[in-house]
Design a protein around this motif. Structure first.
Motif, mmCIF file in Angstrom:
data_model
loop_
_atom_site.group_PDB
_atom_site.id
_atom_site.type_symbol
_atom_site.label_atom_id
_atom_site.label_comp_id
_atom_site.label_asym_id
_atom_site.label_seq_id
_atom_site.Cartn_x
_atom_site.Cartn_y
_atom_site.Cartn_z
ATOM 1 N N HIS A 57 -12.116 -3.830 -11.936
ATOM 2 C CA HIS A 57 -11.881 -3.501 -10.617
ATOM 3 C C HIS A 57 -10.832 -3.905 -9.998
ATOM 4 O O HIS A 57 -10.398 -4.976 -10.267
ATOM 5 N N HIS A 58 -10.285 -3.307 -9.030
ATOM 6 C CA HIS A 58 -8.952 -3.568 -8.225
ATOM 7 C C HIS A 58 -9.022 -4.870 -7.962
ATOM 8 O O HIS A 58 -8.122 -5.613 -7.908
ATOM 9 N N GLY A 89 -1.530 1.824 -7.481
ATOM 10 C CA GLY A 89 -3.094 2.437 -7.710
ATOM 11 C C GLY A 89 -3.317 2.979 -9.027
ATOM 12 O O GLY A 89 -2.599 2.953 -10.014
#
Length: 89
Positions: A57-58, A89
């Protein structure tokens, strides 16, 4: 003068307080050494495969990059940003 007289009359209190202070200092030093040893073990085992990094996850990715930078000697690396930051992104 009154404090000095009291301390001289109650010298056992000074011994007890001194013993407690030395014990507390030794305990803190031991904790600091143990924390450093655990950090070294954790950093030594900190490894990611490219597929693992890609799947994170970022926010976990940002934490992972920071941890890898710490492992590799960049002690001032911080996780910054959040919603709306200009990250990739």
């Amino acid at each position: 003068m009154a404090i000095t007289n009291w301390l001289l009359a109650h010298w056992r209190v000074q011994i007890v307080l001194g013993t407690l202070a030395v014990s507390a200092g030794g305990g803190l030093l031991c904790q600091k050494q143990q924390r450093a040893q655990w950090e070294a073990v954790r950093a030594d085992g900190l490894r990611y495969r490219l597929t693992q990094l890609d799947a994170l996850h970022h926010s976990r990715f940002a934490d992972g990059v920071r941890d890898l930078m710490h492992r590799d000697g960049c002690r001032n690396a911080l996780r910054v940003g959040g919603g709306g930051d200009p990250g990739a992104g």
